[in-house]
Each structure stands twice: as structure tokens, then as C-alpha cells.
Design a protein around this motif. Structure first.
Motif, PDB file in Angstrom:
ATOM      1  N   ASN A 184      60.924   8.086   5.066  1.00  0.00           N
ATOM      2  CA  ASN A 184      60.329   8.572   6.398  1.00  0.00           C
ATOM      3  C   ASN A 184      58.976   9.539   6.460  1.00  0.00           C
ATOM      4  OD1 ASN A 184      62.498   7.198   8.384  1.00  0.00           O
ATOM      5  ND2 ASN A 184      63.310   7.669   6.518  1.00  0.00           N
ATOM      6  N   ILE A 185      58.025   9.094   5.603  1.00  0.00           N
ATOM      7  CA  ILE A 185      56.808  10.531   5.380  1.00  0.00           C
ATOM      8  C   ILE A 185      56.168   9.315   5.880  1.00  0.00           C
ATOM      9  CG2 ILE A 185      55.596  11.595   4.074  1.00  0.00           C
ATOM     10  CD1 ILE A 185      57.950  13.123   2.884  1.00  0.00           C
ATOM     11  N   ASP A 186      55.125   9.404   7.027  1.00  0.00           N
ATOM     12  CA  ASP A 186      54.308   8.746   7.144  1.00  0.00           C
ATOM     13  C   ASP A 186      52.816   8.905   6.559  1.00  0.00           C
ATOM     14  OD1 ASP A 186      53.399   6.319   8.714  1.00  0.00           O
ATOM     15  OD2 ASP A 186      51.898   7.122   9.681  1.00  0.00           O
ATOM     16  N   ARG A 187      52.408  10.604   6.820  1.00  0.00           N
ATOM     17  CA  ARG A 187      50.971  10.816   6.300  1.00  0.00           C
ATOM     18  C   ARG A 187      51.710  11.989   6.253  1.00  0.00           C
ATOM     19  NH1 ARG A 187      48.235   9.119  11.537  1.00  0.00           N
ATOM     20  NH2 ARG A 187      49.757  10.077  12.123  1.00  0.00           N
ATOM     21  N   LEU A 188      51.171  12.890   4.614  1.00  0.00           N
ATOM     22  CA  LEU A 188      50.696  14.245   5.184  1.00  0.00           C
ATOM     23  C   LEU A 188      49.554  14.865   4.773  1.00  0.00           C
ATOM     24  CD1 LEU A 188      52.999  13.883   1.308  1.00  0.00           C
ATOM     25  CD2 LEU A 188      53.497  14.981   3.251  1.00  0.00           C
ATOM     26  N   GLU A 189      48.920  15.814   4.641  1.00  0.00           N
ATOM     27  CA  GLU A 189      47.917  16.568   4.520  1.00  0.00           C
ATOM     28  C   GLU A 189      47.405  17.480   3.403  1.00  0.00           C
ATOM     29  OE1 GLU A 189      44.963  18.628   7.671  1.00  0.00           O
ATOM     30  OE2 GLU A 189      46.736  20.067   7.214  1.00  0.00           O
ATOM     31  N   VAL A 190      47.401  17.259   2.334  1.00  0.00           N
ATOM     32  CA  VAL A 190      47.685  18.137   1.028  1.00  0.00           C
ATOM     33  C   VAL A 190      45.883  18.833   0.849  1.00  0.00           C
ATOM     34  CG1 VAL A 190      47.555  17.625  -1.045  1.00  0.00           C
ATOM     35  CG2 VAL A 190      49.297  15.153   0.480  1.00  0.00           C
ATOM     36  N   VAL A 191      46.580  20.612   0.658  1.00  0.00           N
ATOM     37  CA  VAL A 191      45.175  20.833  -0.072  1.00  0.00           C
ATOM     38  C   VAL A 191      45.782  20.601  -1.427  1.00  0.00           C
ATOM     39  CG1 VAL A 191      44.681  23.358  -0.774  1.00  0.00           C
ATOM     40  CG2 VAL A 191      45.672  22.751   1.789  1.00  0.00           C
ATOM     41  N   LEU A 192      44.579  20.093  -1.966  1.00  0.00           N
ATOM     42  CA  LEU A 192      43.834  19.878  -3.024  1.00  0.00           C
ATOM     43  C   LEU A 192      43.490  20.915  -4.345  1.00  0.00           C
ATOM     44  CD1 LEU A 192      41.589  16.250  -2.976  1.00  0.00           C
ATOM     45  CD2 LEU A 192      44.155  17.069  -3.965  1.00  0.00           C
ATOM     46  N   ALA A 193      44.162  20.943  -5.989  1.00  0.00           N
ATOM     47  CA  ALA A 193      43.830  22.019  -6.514  1.00  0.00           C
ATOM     48  C   ALA A 193      42.373  23.168  -6.395  1.00  0.00           C
ATOM     49  CB  ALA A 193      43.786  22.229  -8.036  1.00  0.00           C
ATOM     50  N   ASN A 194      41.052  22.083  -5.939  1.00  0.00           N
ATOM     51  CA  ASN A 194      39.689  22.893  -5.841  1.00  0.00           C
ATOM     52  C   ASN A 194      39.798  23.440  -4.374  1.00  0.00           C
ATOM     53  OD1 ASN A 194      39.063  20.263  -4.182  1.00  0.00           O
ATOM     54  ND2 ASN A 194      37.990  20.144  -5.424  1.00  0.00           N
ATOM     55  N   GLY A 195      41.096  22.673  -3.218  1.00  0.00           N
ATOM     56  CA  GLY A 195      40.393  23.534  -2.623  1.00  0.00           C
ATOM     57  C   GLY A 195      40.108  22.446  -0.928  1.00  0.00           C
ATOM     58  N   ASP A 196      39.701  21.134  -1.770  1.00  0.00           N
ATOM     59  CA  ASP A 196      39.456  20.282  -0.496  1.00  0.00           C
ATOM     60  C   ASP A 196      41.223  19.569   0.328  1.00  0.00           C
ATOM     61  OD1 ASP A 196      36.647  20.289  -1.598  1.00  0.00           O
ATOM     62  OD2 ASP A 196      37.398  18.214  -2.256  1.00  0.00           O
ATOM     63  N   VAL A 197      40.869  19.587   1.332  1.00  0.00           N
ATOM     64  CA  VAL A 197      41.787  18.814   1.549  1.00  0.00           C
ATOM     65  C   VAL A 197      42.115  17.456   2.167  1.00  0.00           C
ATOM     66  CG1 VAL A 197      43.324  18.500   3.844  1.00  0.00           C
ATOM     67  CG2 VAL A 197      42.774  21.055   3.070  1.00  0.00           C
ATOM     68  N   ILE A 198      42.632  16.599   1.766  1.00  0.00           N
ATOM     69  CA  ILE A 198      43.107  14.676   1.879  1.00  0.00           C
ATOM     70  C   ILE A 198      43.881  14.915   2.961  1.00  0.00           C
ATOM     71  CG2 ILE A 198      41.546  14.640   0.225  1.00  0.00           C
ATOM     72  CD1 ILE A 198      44.593  13.807  -1.114  1.00  0.00           C
ATOM     73  N   GLU A 199      44.228  13.688   3.423  1.00  0.00           N
ATOM     74  CA  GLU A 199      44.927  13.187   4.175  1.00  0.00           C
ATOM     75  C   GLU A 199      45.497  11.899   3.895  1.00  0.00           C
ATOM     76  OE1 GLU A 199      45.830  12.100   8.753  1.00  0.00           O
ATOM     77  OE2 GLU A 199      45.397  13.156   8.971  1.00  0.00           O
ATOM     78  N   THR A 200      46.640  12.130   3.536  1.00  0.00           N
ATOM     79  CA  THR A 200      47.436  10.490   2.917  1.00  0.00           C
ATOM     80  C   THR A 200      47.948   9.569   3.582  1.00  0.00           C
ATOM     81  OG1 THR A 200      49.630  11.494   2.068  1.00  0.00           O
ATOM     82  CG2 THR A 200      47.692  11.632   0.899  1.00  0.00           C
ATOM     83  N   GLY A 201      47.587   8.458   3.892  1.00  0.00           N
ATOM     84  CA  GLY A 201      48.713   7.354   4.690  1.00  0.00           C
ATOM     85  C   GLY A 201      48.622   6.207   4.404  1.00  0.00           C
ATOM     86  N   PRO A 202      48.829   5.390   5.298  1.00  0.00           N
ATOM     87  CA  PRO A 202      49.024   3.722   4.698  1.00  0.00           C
ATOM     88  C   PRO A 202      47.163   3.071   4.618  1.00  0.00           C
ATOM     89  CG  PRO A 202      50.058   3.667   6.274  1.00  0.00           C
ATOM     90  CD  PRO A 202      49.708   5.569   6.290  1.00  0.00           C
ATOM     91  N   ILE A 203      46.287   2.679   4.348  1.00  0.00           N
ATOM     92  CA  ILE A 203      45.358   2.499   3.852  1.00  0.00           C
ATOM     93  C   ILE A 203      45.167   0.839   4.860  1.00  0.00           C
ATOM     94  CG2 ILE A 203      43.608   1.090   2.758  1.00  0.00           C
ATOM     95  CD1 ILE A 203      44.975   2.964   0.427  1.00  0.00           C
ATOM     96  N   ASN A 204      44.228   0.939   5.923  1.00  0.00           N
ATOM     97  CA  ASN A 204      44.165   0.285   6.598  1.00  0.00           C
ATOM     98  C   ASN A 204      43.403  -1.298   5.871  1.00  0.00           C
ATOM     99  OD1 ASN A 204      44.667   1.053   8.667  1.00  0.00           O
ATOM    100  ND2 ASN A 204      43.105   1.780   8.863  1.00  0.00           N
ATOM    101  N   LYS A 205      43.643  -2.733   6.681  1.00  0.00           N
ATOM    102  CA  LYS A 205      43.062  -3.605   5.523  1.00  0.00           C
ATOM    103  C   LYS A 205      41.546  -3.553   6.031  1.00  0.00           C
ATOM    104  CE  LYS A 205      47.527  -6.074   6.268  1.00  0.00           C
ATOM    105  NZ  LYS A 205      48.125  -7.808   6.844  1.00  0.00           N
TER     106      LYS A 205
END
Length: 181
Positions: free
Chosen positions: A160-181
Motif C-alpha cells: 500500500n505504499i505509493d511513494r517514498l521520499e528517501v534521503v540517500l547516503a550522500n544527503g541527496d533526496v529522491i522521491e520514488t514512485g510509479p514511472i509515467n509512460k
């Protein structure tokens, strides 16, 4: 207080401590293992976590590795919530629900909220997080459940997880989620 703790206290909104009693408290989790950390951090905002991660990354580039371990309530039974470097406890200040979209059935939460608190709030909205109904839910944070892959009954929380905001080891932040076509 260690030099690292003093430096980080000057650069984040949260608190950093190297007090012996606090380090002892964070040396155990739900497992039989015990590792005493050097420092315990209580971030107030995501940017605090970014700054800690970036700082430890820079130290590692200079040959001084300081591991960073994210932690919620410490209920993990595999030792995943303990470490020898910096323990980053998200349950103290990062345990809020940001938004509940009842129409879309989406909830935006911070990593330190307990599954019990989340489900209690969702019930008021007529919603429920499947798989997180255990009587032990108060012992687990959302971030900890995701990190340890102990995602409820038959993986129902992870499903039931749609997206995550993740702090990477180097301090960068990414947001995961479904990739659009």
C-alpha cells in the motif's frame, strides 16, 4: 561532547547528543544484540537528516567512516535499529501525519509515526492500513517497518505504499514512485 556532535548541533534544527546514558539507551533494539553508538540525533525536519548524511559522507571521503543508522521505536528484532556511529531517531520529532486524502485514500506521513497512531487516525476517516492491525503496532514506526521490510501481515503495508521520499547516503533526496509512460 564529541567534536562531531558539537558541529552537528550548530548546523541542524534538531538535537544531537553523545551523553553516555542516552547512548546506552540506544544500544539495544528488539534483538539480543547490543552496539553502543557514538552519537544520537533527533532531527526535526528532513533537511536535518540530509545534513547529517552529507556530513558523514564527507567524513567518509576523507577516510573517517561514521556509520548512520535510522531508527524509529527500536522494535526491530534483527539488530537493524542499532549501530556504532550515529543513530538518527525519527520517532521523537518526525512522527506526524502531514495530510490525509480520504477521496484518493492517500496519506502523507513522516517516518517516526507509529503504526498504531496512524491506524487510529485513519479509523476516524473511515480508512485502514491493511496488515498493520497487530497489537504490537505501537512498537513500530512506519519508517522502521519500511526499512526492515517487516511490512505487516503478508507484506500488506508494503503493498500500500505509493511513494517514498528517501534521503540517500550522500544527503541527496529522491522521491520514488510509479514511472509515467
Amino acid at each position: 561532547m564529541s567534536k562531531i556532535a558539537v558541529y552537528l548541533n550548530e548546523h541542524i534544527l534538531g538535537e544531537i547528543s553523545s551523553a553516555k546514558s542516552l547512548r546506552k539507551k540506544y544500544s539495544t533494539d528488539g534483538s539480543v544484540l547490543s552496539i553502543t553508538p557514538e552519537i544520537v540525533a533527533f532531527p526535526r525536519v528532513t533537511n536535518d537528516i540530509r545534513k547529517i548524511a552529507r556530513f558523514t559522507w564527507q567524513l567518509a571521503e576523507k577516510g573517517h567512516a561514521v556509520p548512520m543508522t535510522a531508527r524509529g521505536y527500536g522494535g526491530d528484532v534483527t539488530g537493524g535499529a542499532i549501530g556504532k556511529g550515529i543513530i538518527v531517531d525519527t520517532s521523537v520529532h518526525l512522527g506526524d501525519i502531514i495530510e490525509i486524502g480520504t477521496k484518493d485514500k492517500l496519506v502523507h506521513v513522516q517516518p517516526g509515526i507509529s503504526l498504531e497512531a496512524l491506524n487510529t487516525t485513519l479509523k476516524w476517516q473511515g480508512l485502514v492500513l491493511p496488515g498493520a492491525l497487530s497489537h504490537e503496532a505501537r512498537q513500530y514506526s512506519v519508517g522502521g517497518v519500511i526499512a526492515s521490510d517487516s511490512a505487516g501481515l503478508n507484506g500488506a503495508v508494503a503493498d500500500n505504499i505509493d511513494r517514498l521520499e528517501v534521503v540517500l547516503a550522500n544527503g541527496d533526496v529522491i522521491e520514488t514512485g510509479p514511472i509515467n509512460k
